[in-house]
Design a protein around this motif. Structure first.
Motif, PDB file in Angstrom:
ATOM      1  N   ILE A  12       0.829  -1.204   0.000  1.00 35.04           N
ATOM      2  CA  ILE A  12       0.000   0.000   0.000  1.00 35.04           C
ATOM      3  C   ILE A  12       0.860   1.248   0.000  1.00 35.04           C
ATOM      4  CG2 ILE A  12      -1.807   1.269   1.210  1.00 35.04           C
ATOM      5  CD1 ILE A  12      -2.888  -1.299   2.256  1.00 35.04           C
ATOM      6  N   CYS A  13       1.581   1.526   1.084  1.00 37.83           N
ATOM      7  CA  CYS A  13       2.292   2.790   1.143  1.00 37.83           C
ATOM      8  C   CYS A  13       3.105   2.874   2.416  1.00 37.83           C
ATOM      9  CB  CYS A  13       1.281   3.939   1.113  1.00 37.83           C
ATOM     10  SG  CYS A  13       1.943   5.584   1.353  1.00 37.83           S
ATOM     11  N   LEU A  14       4.203   3.606   2.389  1.00 35.49           N
ATOM     12  CA  LEU A  14       4.919   4.005   3.589  1.00 35.49           C
ATOM     13  C   LEU A  14       4.860   5.513   3.679  1.00 35.49           C
ATOM     14  CD1 LEU A  14       8.089   1.763   3.439  1.00 35.49           C
ATOM     15  CD2 LEU A  14       6.115   1.477   4.930  1.00 35.49           C
ATOM     16  N   SER A  15       4.812   6.065   4.900  1.00 33.39           N
ATOM     17  CA  SER A  15       4.755   7.506   5.059  1.00 33.39           C
ATOM     18  C   SER A  15       5.656   7.924   6.192  1.00 33.39           C
ATOM     19  CB  SER A  15       3.316   7.946   5.344  1.00 33.39           C
ATOM     20  OG  SER A  15       2.766   7.216   6.410  1.00 33.39           O
ATOM     21  N   PHE A  20       2.411  12.537  15.221  1.00 36.53           N
ATOM     22  CA  PHE A  20       1.581  11.450  15.730  1.00 36.53           C
ATOM     23  C   PHE A  20       0.414  11.993  16.545  1.00 36.53           C
ATOM     24  CE2 PHE A  20       5.750   9.579  15.040  1.00 36.53           C
ATOM     25  CZ  PHE A  20       5.409   8.500  14.269  1.00 36.53           C
ATOM     26  N   GLY A  21      -0.748  11.309  16.441  1.00 37.35           N
ATOM     27  CA  GLY A  21      -1.951  11.761  17.135  1.00 37.35           C
ATOM     28  C   GLY A  21      -2.432  10.760  18.167  1.00 37.35           C
ATOM     29  N   GLN A  22      -3.723  10.624  18.237  1.00 36.47           N
ATOM     30  CA  GLN A  22      -4.324   9.787  19.271  1.00 36.47           C
ATOM     31  C   GLN A  22      -4.411   8.326  18.839  1.00 36.47           C
ATOM     32  OE1 GLN A  22      -7.873  12.395  19.703  1.00 36.47           O
ATOM     33  NE2 GLN A  22      -7.332  12.436  21.880  1.00 36.47           N
ATOM     34  N   SER A  38      -1.063   4.876  16.682  1.00 33.61           N
ATOM     35  CA  SER A  38      -1.459   6.277  16.777  1.00 33.61           C
ATOM     36  C   SER A  38      -1.807   6.793  15.390  1.00 33.61           C
ATOM     37  CB  SER A  38      -0.324   7.117  17.371  1.00 33.61           C
ATOM     38  OG  SER A  38      -0.014   6.672  18.677  1.00 33.61           O
ATOM     39  N   LEU A  39      -2.896   7.521  15.291  1.00 30.37           N
ATOM     40  CA  LEU A  39      -3.328   8.050  13.998  1.00 30.37           C
ATOM     41  C   LEU A  39      -2.424   9.203  13.585  1.00 30.37           C
ATOM     42  CD1 LEU A  39      -5.533   7.862  11.778  1.00 30.37           C
ATOM     43  CD2 LEU A  39      -6.712   9.717  12.983  1.00 30.37           C
ATOM     44  N   ILE A  40      -1.829   9.072  12.420  1.00 27.20           N
ATOM     45  CA  ILE A  40      -1.013  10.149  11.858  1.00 27.20           C
ATOM     46  C   ILE A  40      -1.893  11.102  11.071  1.00 27.20           C
ATOM     47  CG2 ILE A  40       0.842  10.703  10.252  1.00 27.20           C
ATOM     48  CD1 ILE A  40       2.086   8.010  10.907  1.00 27.20           C
ATOM     49  N   ALA A  41      -2.723  10.544  10.186  1.00 29.36           N
ATOM     50  CA  ALA A  41      -3.582  11.377   9.341  1.00 29.36           C
ATOM     51  C   ALA A  41      -4.675  10.516   8.748  1.00 29.36           C
ATOM     52  CB  ALA A  41      -2.769  12.047   8.233  1.00 29.36           C
ATOM     53  N   PHE A  42      -5.713  11.196   8.255  1.00 27.79           N
ATOM     54  CA  PHE A  42      -6.801  10.529   7.542  1.00 27.79           C
ATOM     55  C   PHE A  42      -7.184  11.433   6.379  1.00 27.79           C
ATOM     56  CE2 PHE A  42     -11.449   9.907   6.925  1.00 27.79           C
ATOM     57  CZ  PHE A  42     -11.406   8.597   6.473  1.00 27.79           C
ATOM     58  N   VAL A  49      -1.276   5.330  10.037  1.00 26.34           N
ATOM     59  CA  VAL A  49      -1.147   4.938  11.436  1.00 26.34           C
ATOM     60  C   VAL A  49       0.308   4.600  11.751  1.00 26.34           C
ATOM     61  CG1 VAL A  49      -1.864   3.256  13.183  1.00 26.34           C
ATOM     62  CG2 VAL A  49      -3.505   4.041  11.457  1.00 26.34           C
ATOM     63  N   SER A  50       0.768   5.090  12.902  1.00 26.20           N
ATOM     64  CA  SER A  50       2.079   4.701  13.415  1.00 26.20           C
ATOM     65  C   SER A  50       1.884   3.466  14.282  1.00 26.20           C
ATOM     66  CB  SER A  50       2.683   5.835  14.243  1.00 26.20           C
ATOM     67  OG  SER A  50       3.882   5.407  14.858  1.00 26.20           O
ATOM     68  N   SER A  51       2.520   2.367  13.885  1.00 30.98           N
ATOM     69  CA  SER A  51       2.325   1.101  14.593  1.00 30.98           C
ATOM     70  C   SER A  51       3.668   0.479  14.950  1.00 30.98           C
ATOM     71  CB  SER A  51       1.532   0.127  13.710  1.00 30.98           C
ATOM     72  OG  SER A  51       2.366  -0.357  12.659  1.00 30.98           O
ATOM     73  N   ILE A  52       3.652  -0.660  15.578  1.00 29.81           N
ATOM     74  CA  ILE A  52       4.892  -1.349  15.921  1.00 29.81           C
ATOM     75  C   ILE A  52       5.601  -1.856  14.674  1.00 29.81           C
ATOM     76  CG2 ILE A  52       4.069  -2.041  18.197  1.00 29.81           C
ATOM     77  CD1 ILE A  52       3.541  -4.823  17.043  1.00 29.81           C
ATOM     78  N   TYR A  53       4.889  -1.870  13.546  1.00 29.27           N
ATOM     79  CA  TYR A  53       5.484  -2.296  12.282  1.00 29.27           C
ATOM     80  C   TYR A  53       5.982  -1.111  11.466  1.00 29.27           C
ATOM     81  CZ  TYR A  53       2.642  -6.239  13.731  1.00 29.27           C
ATOM     82  OH  TYR A  53       2.067  -7.236  14.464  1.00 29.27           O
ATOM     83  N   GLY A  54       5.909   0.080  12.039  1.00 24.06           N
ATOM     84  CA  GLY A  54       6.264   1.290  11.320  1.00 24.06           C
ATOM     85  C   GLY A  54       5.017   1.991  10.812  1.00 24.06           C
ATOM     86  N   PRO A  55       5.154   3.120  10.115  1.00 20.49           N
ATOM     87  CA  PRO A  55       4.004   3.832   9.573  1.00 20.49           C
ATOM     88  C   PRO A  55       3.312   3.002   8.491  1.00 20.49           C
ATOM     89  CG  PRO A  55       5.960   5.226   9.610  1.00 20.49           C
ATOM     90  CD  PRO A  55       6.417   3.839   9.860  1.00 20.49           C
TER      91      PRO A  55
END
Length: 513
Positions: A12-15, A20-22, A38-42, A49-55
């Motif tokens: 899909i994509c890397l960003s 970082f948000g909520q 954590s939600l980065i953007a929508f 989303v910033s996750s343990i696997y990266g953005p």
């Protein structure tokens, strides 16, 4: 699950570079996959989303969102900030936004804050807000800096990146700015004088010598014994920077005592009132002044006209660029950027004084000067048979305005040429050339042997053909015929005696049979 999520991230994509948000938890519709972060953007379609696997970027259609950071899908507003050159931000972009909103059926309102930033709000018929576009006028330098610092969504510039910082590679995507550019409209840098001044053309070398302080008197240009009053754009202007990088010799600097102007229209007005003045303005801002043709020692002279600007035959064509970040923008913002290539946008571009990229056709009977130049400039290695072959192929054709050129010392297309290829591909998809033949015709400068230049021109013509066909994804390619030809140095547009002329002569034209 970890391997599946990594696959999703890869496809899909890397960003990167966002704040970082909520917290949110994204769960697939069948409940089989769950992703917390954590939600980065929508952007109305995708969560970042910033996750343990990266953005990660995940489609909103395939998941359910839970948590305090989840956006309201129904109340989503497409927001974008446009930053950069005031020529675009003040003159062109507001007109394009207004026309786009009208075409989409939105009500448009605008508000200007204390810092001069204009916010355009587009509302649906029910009063709900669909989009907010904020336009911050400034300079090309401001635009690149804001883009690289992730402080804007669209950069508005009057030149391509110059410094290493501006060309910086996005660490996440591995894609530099040149790959995220598009041309919104065209303009040209022109030397201007008062209409009462008898000078009608100037050599590029003389123009460079003038602004380097090496020519100071009109007598050196065949005029009266009087000092030349020079006018030039402000130092922070992308137009000034483009002129300095393209016209002045390497390492050259502007002379002292030049009158500077923030607005090219003010520059032209000042020059028009002074018969001893000469300035560098833009074609769109000539006003009451007169634009000079650029002439070479071999007798070729090229005026800045919509036709020569569209084809970049005029050597100081000045595209208006937009650059986007290496992340996905909201759908409505992407649709607005795509709107630049429509007929409605082209009419706005012409109305505001710029040159659109709409394809025009020049029939063979209007190209007599080109053929005369070919005969006059024919060298020892261009014989009568070459010219006869050229004339035979030209007979019954029309030259299309898109002309493809290459980056200096490279086989890669320059940025304006990428836009030209996109325009041509779109026209093919729309069926404009169904039942016709497109001939891709390569030309070279005169450096090197004629045989080598002939092969080079043929190879470049074929590379353009392949690029156009690959870009026309939705076209019925069987409805159009494609051919290539190469003529080496047989049809020069400008003098090969300088770098400017040689660069213009290295090109691929598209002819329509």
């Amino acid at each position: 699950m970890r391997s599946l999520l990594r696959a999703v991230a890869a496809t899909i994509c890397l960003s990167t570079g966002a704040v970082f948000g909520q917290d949110v938890t994204l769960t697939s519709i069948d409940g089989g996959i769950e992703l917390a972060g954590s939600l980065i953007a929508f952007d109305g379609e995708f969560y970042r989303v910033s996750s343990i696997y990266g953005p990660l970027t995940v489609s909103a259609e395939g998941v359910r969102c839970d948590g305090p950071g989840c956006p309201n899908l129904e109340a989503f507003v497409a927001e974008a900030r446009f930053t950069g050159a005031a020529v675009i931000a003040d003159r062109l972009l507001p007109e394009l936004i207004e026309t786009f909103a009208l075409d989409q059926g939105f009500d448009l309102s605008r508000r200007i804050d204390a810092e001069g930033v204009t916010t355009f709000t587009m509302a649906r018929a029910d009063g709900s807000v669909a989009a907010r576009f904020s336009v911050a006028p400034g300079t090309t330098d401001d635009a690149f800096l804001a883009l690289l610092n992730d402080e804007t969504d669209v950069a508005l510039t009057l030149r391509e990146p110059l410094s290493l910082e501006e060309r910086a590679v996005d660490a996440a995507g591995g894609q530099d700015l040149s790959q995220r550019a598009r041309v919104i409209a065209l303009d040209a840098l022109v030397a201007v004088t008062a209409r009462s001044n008898p000078l009608s053309q100037i050599a590029p070398e003389s123009l460079a010598a003038l602004f380097a302080g090496e020519i100071t008197n009109w007598a050196d240009l065949g005029g009266p014994d009087a000092p030349i009053e020079l006018h030039f754009p402000a130092a922070s202007s992308g137009l000034a920077q483009a002129f300095e990088s393209r016209v002045l010799p390497d390492g050259g600097t502007l002379a002292a005592g030049i009158t500077r102007h923030d607005d090219p229209r003010d520059l032209s007005d000042a020059v028009s009132r002074d018969p001893l003045a000469l300035g560098v303005a833009t074609l769109s801002a000539v006003g009451n002044a007169r634009a000079l043709a650029l002439a070479g020692p071999c007798g070729f002279a090229i005026e800045a006209t919509p036709q020569t600007v569209k084809s970049e035959d005029y050597p100081l064509t000045a595209p208006l660029f937009v650059y986007t970040p290496n992340r996905r923008l909201p759908r409505l913002v992407r649709e607005f950027l795509g709107f630049f290539e429509t007929g409605m946008a082209e009419r706005v571009i012409r109305r505001t004084g710029f040159v659109s990229q709409a394809i025009i056709r020049t029939p063979i009977n209007a190209q007599g000067v080109r053929l005369a130049n070919a005969i006059q400039a024919a060298g020892e290695e261009t014989d009568l048979a070459d010219l006869q072959r050229l004339a035979a192929l030209m007979t019954g054709t029309a030259r299309l305005s898109p002309t493809i050129r290459f980056s200096d010392g490279s086989s890669s297309f320059d940025t304006p040429s990428l836009s030209a290829i996109s325009r041509l591909a779109l026209a093919i998809e729309d069926g404009e050339f169904d039942g016709r033949t497109l001939v891709f015709v390569g030309f070279s400068d005169a450096a090197g042997s004629a045989a080598a230049n002939l092969n080079l021109s043929r190879n470049r013509a074929d590379s353009v053909r392949r690029a156009v066909m690959a870009a026309a994804l939705a076209a019925d390619l069987g409805a159009v015929s494609f051919r290539t030809a190469g003529f080496g140095e047989a049809l020069p547009i400008a003098c090969d005696t300088d770098d400017w002329g040689a660069a213009i002569n290295r090109r691929v034209e598209i002819w329509l049979e």
